[in-house]
Design a protein around this motif. Structure first.
Motif, PDB file in Angstrom:
ATOM      1  N   TYR A  59      -1.286 -27.821  38.918  1.00 10.56           N
ATOM      2  CA  TYR A  59      -1.765 -26.436  38.808  1.00 10.56           C
ATOM      3  C   TYR A  59      -1.920 -25.959  37.374  1.00 10.56           C
ATOM      4  CZ  TYR A  59       0.271 -26.901  43.445  1.00 10.56           C
ATOM      5  OH  TYR A  59       0.616 -27.363  44.691  1.00 10.56           O
ATOM      6  N   GLY A  60      -1.259 -26.618  36.419  1.00 15.08           N
ATOM      7  CA  GLY A  60      -1.323 -26.131  35.048  1.00 15.08           C
ATOM      8  C   GLY A  60      -0.550 -24.833  34.872  1.00 15.08           C
ATOM      9  N   PHE A  61      -0.892 -24.070  33.831  1.00 17.75           N
ATOM     10  CA  PHE A  61      -0.229 -22.804  33.550  1.00 17.75           C
ATOM     11  C   PHE A  61      -1.071 -21.591  33.934  1.00 17.75           C
ATOM     12  CE2 PHE A  61       1.952 -25.549  30.435  1.00 17.75           C
ATOM     13  CZ  PHE A  61       3.251 -25.325  30.843  1.00 17.75           C
ATOM     14  N   LYS A  62      -2.308 -21.809  34.345  1.00 17.96           N
ATOM     15  CA  LYS A  62      -3.197 -20.669  34.573  1.00 17.96           C
ATOM     16  C   LYS A  62      -4.117 -20.964  35.746  1.00 17.96           C
ATOM     17  CE  LYS A  62      -6.564 -17.721  32.220  1.00 17.96           C
ATOM     18  NZ  LYS A  62      -7.334 -17.497  30.967  1.00 17.96           N
ATOM     19  N   MET A  63      -4.306 -19.936  36.572  1.00 13.87           N
ATOM     20  CA  MET A  63      -5.270 -20.021  37.666  1.00 13.87           C
ATOM     21  C   MET A  63      -6.639 -19.558  37.145  1.00 13.87           C
ATOM     22  SD  MET A  63      -6.146 -20.582  40.789  1.00 13.87           S
ATOM     23  CE  MET A  63      -4.573 -20.821  41.597  1.00 13.87           C
ATOM     24  N   PRO A  64      -7.646 -20.406  37.169  1.00 11.27           N
ATOM     25  CA  PRO A  64      -8.955 -19.998  36.640  1.00 11.27           C
ATOM     26  C   PRO A  64      -9.608 -18.954  37.545  1.00 11.27           C
ATOM     27  CG  PRO A  64      -9.102 -22.149  37.669  1.00 11.27           C
ATOM     28  CD  PRO A  64      -7.649 -21.792  37.668  1.00 11.27           C
ATOM     29  N   SER A  65     -10.353 -18.047  36.921  1.00 14.01           N
ATOM     30  CA  SER A  65     -11.074 -17.043  37.703  1.00 14.01           C
ATOM     31  C   SER A  65     -12.310 -17.629  38.377  1.00 14.01           C
ATOM     32  CB  SER A  65     -11.484 -15.869  36.810  1.00 14.01           C
ATOM     33  OG  SER A  65     -12.279 -16.342  35.730  1.00 14.01           O
ATOM     34  N   SER A  66     -12.832 -18.728  37.814  1.00 13.21           N
ATOM     35  CA  SER A  66     -13.952 -19.442  38.439  1.00 13.21           C
ATOM     36  C   SER A  66     -13.955 -20.867  37.905  1.00 13.21           C
ATOM     37  CB  SER A  66     -15.290 -18.757  38.135  1.00 13.21           C
ATOM     38  OG  SER A  66     -15.547 -18.792  36.740  1.00 13.21           O
ATOM     39  N   PHE A  67     -14.480 -21.769  38.699  1.00 19.34           N
ATOM     40  CA  PHE A  67     -14.589 -23.157  38.244  1.00 19.34           C
ATOM     41  C   PHE A  67     -15.786 -23.809  38.911  1.00 19.34           C
ATOM     42  CE2 PHE A  67     -12.627 -23.900  42.245  1.00 19.34           C
ATOM     43  CZ  PHE A  67     -12.846 -25.224  42.581  1.00 19.34           C
ATOM     44  N   ALA A  68     -16.318 -24.824  38.234  1.00 22.97           N
ATOM     45  CA  ALA A  68     -17.486 -25.546  38.740  1.00 22.97           C
ATOM     46  C   ALA A  68     -17.018 -26.730  39.561  1.00 22.97           C
ATOM     47  CB  ALA A  68     -18.370 -26.020  37.582  1.00 22.97           C
ATOM     48  N   CYS A  69     -17.609 -26.869  40.732  1.00 28.09           N
ATOM     49  CA  CYS A  69     -17.206 -27.911  41.671  1.00 28.09           C
ATOM     50  C   CYS A  69     -18.368 -28.870  41.890  1.00 28.09           C
ATOM     51  CB  CYS A  69     -16.773 -27.284  42.991  1.00 28.09           C
ATOM     52  SG  CYS A  69     -16.425 -28.469  44.310  1.00 28.09           S
ATOM     53  N   ARG A  70     -18.063 -30.156  41.758  1.00 28.60           N
ATOM     54  CA  ARG A  70     -19.051 -31.210  42.020  1.00 28.60           C
ATOM     55  C   ARG A  70     -18.422 -32.239  42.956  1.00 28.60           C
ATOM     56  NH1 ARG A  70     -23.393 -31.733  38.435  1.00 28.60           N
ATOM     57  NH2 ARG A  70     -23.403 -30.191  36.750  1.00 28.60           N
ATOM     58  N   ARG A  71     -18.390 -31.935  44.218  1.00 29.60           N
ATOM     59  CA  ARG A  71     -17.806 -32.852  45.197  1.00 29.60           C
ATOM     60  C   ARG A  71     -18.707 -32.912  46.425  1.00 29.60           C
ATOM     61  NH1 ARG A  71     -11.402 -32.618  45.985  1.00 29.60           N
ATOM     62  NH2 ARG A  71     -11.890 -34.755  46.600  1.00 29.60           N
ATOM     63  N   GLU A  72     -18.701 -34.051  47.053  1.00 35.09           N
ATOM     64  CA  GLU A  72     -19.440 -34.178  48.308  1.00 35.09           C
ATOM     65  C   GLU A  72     -18.749 -33.336  49.387  1.00 35.09           C
ATOM     66  OE1 GLU A  72     -19.615 -38.275  49.295  1.00 35.09           O
ATOM     67  OE2 GLU A  72     -20.949 -38.795  47.627  1.00 35.09           O
ATOM     68  N   PRO A  73     -19.499 -32.708  50.241  1.00 41.02           N
ATOM     69  CA  PRO A  73     -20.959 -32.799  50.470  1.00 41.02           C
ATOM     70  C   PRO A  73     -21.772 -31.749  49.728  1.00 41.02           C
ATOM     71  CG  PRO A  73     -19.943 -31.621  52.270  1.00 41.02           C
ATOM     72  CD  PRO A  73     -18.832 -31.964  51.319  1.00 41.02           C
ATOM     73  N   CYS A  74     -21.222 -31.189  48.623  1.00 39.87           N
ATOM     74  CA  CYS A  74     -21.954 -30.154  47.891  1.00 39.87           C
ATOM     75  C   CYS A  74     -23.159 -30.783  47.187  1.00 39.87           C
ATOM     76  CB  CYS A  74     -21.059 -29.480  46.870  1.00 39.87           C
ATOM     77  SG  CYS A  74     -19.606 -28.691  47.599  1.00 39.87           S
ATOM     78  N   LEU A  75     -24.248 -30.038  47.135  1.00 47.71           N
ATOM     79  CA  LEU A  75     -25.451 -30.478  46.450  1.00 47.71           C
ATOM     80  C   LEU A  75     -25.466 -29.866  45.064  1.00 47.71           C
ATOM     81  CD1 LEU A  75     -28.046 -30.060  49.354  1.00 47.71           C
ATOM     82  CD2 LEU A  75     -26.876 -32.142  48.615  1.00 47.71           C
ATOM     83  N   GLY A  76     -25.222 -30.675  44.048  1.00 51.03           N
ATOM     84  CA  GLY A  76     -25.212 -30.176  42.683  1.00 51.03           C
ATOM     85  C   GLY A  76     -23.892 -29.507  42.332  1.00 51.03           C
ATOM     86  N   SER A  77     -23.949 -28.663  41.306  1.00 55.55           N
ATOM     87  CA  SER A  77     -22.766 -27.956  40.814  1.00 55.55           C
ATOM     88  C   SER A  77     -22.642 -26.607  41.521  1.00 55.55           C
ATOM     89  CB  SER A  77     -22.864 -27.754  39.298  1.00 55.55           C
ATOM     90  OG  SER A  77     -21.748 -27.034  38.828  1.00 55.55           O
ATOM     91  N   ILE A  78     -21.443 -26.367  42.086  1.00 59.10           N
ATOM     92  CA  ILE A  78     -21.184 -25.134  42.823  1.00 59.10           C
ATOM     93  C   ILE A  78     -20.107 -24.345  42.088  1.00 59.10           C
ATOM     94  CG2 ILE A  78     -20.488 -24.143  45.031  1.00 59.10           C
ATOM     95  CD1 ILE A  78     -23.110 -25.701  45.113  1.00 59.10           C
ATOM     96  N   THR A  79     -20.307 -23.040  41.944  1.00 55.04           N
ATOM     97  CA  THR A  79     -19.322 -22.173  41.308  1.00 55.04           C
ATOM     98  C   THR A  79     -18.476 -21.494  42.386  1.00 55.04           C
ATOM     99  OG1 THR A  79     -20.807 -21.753  39.448  1.00 55.04           O
ATOM    100  CG2 THR A  79     -18.966 -20.232  39.752  1.00 55.04           C
ATOM    101  N   CYS A  80     -17.149 -21.615  42.241  1.00 52.31           N
ATOM    102  CA  CYS A  80     -16.217 -21.028  43.197  1.00 52.31           C
ATOM    103  C   CYS A  80     -15.271 -20.076  42.476  1.00 52.31           C
ATOM    104  CB  CYS A  80     -15.410 -22.116  43.921  1.00 52.31           C
ATOM    105  SG  CYS A  80     -16.426 -23.245  44.909  1.00 52.31           S
TER     106      CYS A  80
END
Length: 252
Positions: free
Chosen positions: A160-181
């Motif tokens: 988890y690290g020290f900080k929860m990000p407010s947004s992050f880019a996800c590149r995992r199947e079955p996503c098409l391309g880069s997804i922001t969560c």
């Protein structure tokens, strides 16, 4: 009789512990449980339902959530508390066995009235050996607890690290391309992450301090025993010399 047994059990359990292990570590463990019960569910209870991604593709949101949290923080902290409490539970079981064995031995000694003195000496020797076993069992359980606390801290930082990000880019199947969560309430989760990390760090520091105090106390007792034995030896030597008869008398 039950009250006497419980008093002896508590006395044996805290015989070798310092105030750090007797008070601070149980308080921190209770504070960790209270923190999880009071704030953990409220902060992380809706982490998956309020997790938002800018796509409607089936399965993409679940894959991105798994990329952010391979293990739920609440489950990780609950497992951490259980894992850290296992060595203390085993030590309590060993102490209970030692107290029961000591009661049985003292009962056997009372039955043999004819050899009371001899049995008393053997009982004291057995009690001393049992006390040493309890000391080494206590040191071993604190060492295992130190290792488990260190492993949990490293695992928490890795997951988890020290900080929860407010947004992050996800590149995992079955996503098409880069997804922001976007996770929900990242500031509250960051505060809880740092708080749990700080409590775990305090437990690790106090466990190390307890082991250091045990070592210093052991060295101090050893030094006192050596000094007292040397004093007794010198006193016995002087007494023996005073009692020795003088064979050579002065010739007049």
């Amino acid at each position: 009789m039950c009250g006497r047994f419980l008093r002896q059990l508590l006395a044996e359990e805290s015989q070798h512990s310092t105030p750090v292990g007797r008070l601070l570590l149980p308080v921190l463990l209770g504070f960790r449980l209270l923190l999880l019960a009071a704030a953990g569910t409220g902060v992380y209870g809706d982490e998956q339902s309020e997790f938002v991604c800018n796509t409607q593709q089936p399965g993409c949101k679940a894959a991105c959530y798994d990329a952010l949290h391979p293990l739920s923080p609440l489950r990780f902290w609950a497992f951490q508390v259980i894992l850290v409490a296992v060595p203390s539970t085993l030590y309590m079981g060993f102490t209970l066995y030692h107290v029961i064995w000591h009661w049985e031995e003292s009962g056997n000694v009372k039955k043999e009235e004819e050899t009371l003195i001899q049995e008393g000496e053997s009982s004291r020797d057995a009690s001393g050996a049992g006390s040493r076993r309890l000391l080494w069992a206590y040191v071993a359980h604190m060492g295992v607890r130190l290792v488990l606390e260190g492993l949990s801290l490293g695992s928490q930082y890795y997951l988890y690290g020290f900080k929860m990000p407010s947004s992050f880019a996800c590149r995992r199947e079955p996503c098409l391309g880069s997804i922001t969560c976007n996770p929900s309430r990242p500031s509250e989760k960051t505060i809880l992450l740092k708080t749990m990390f700080g409590v775990s760090g305090l437990c690790l520091s106090f466990t190390l301090l307890e082991l250091l105090f045990l070592y210093l106390g052991r060295q101090r007792r050893t030094w006192k025993e050596k000094s007292s034995s040397s004093k007794n030896f010198s006193m016995s030597e002087s007494t023996r010399r005073q009692k020795e008869p003088t064979d050579n008398f002065p010739v007049v």
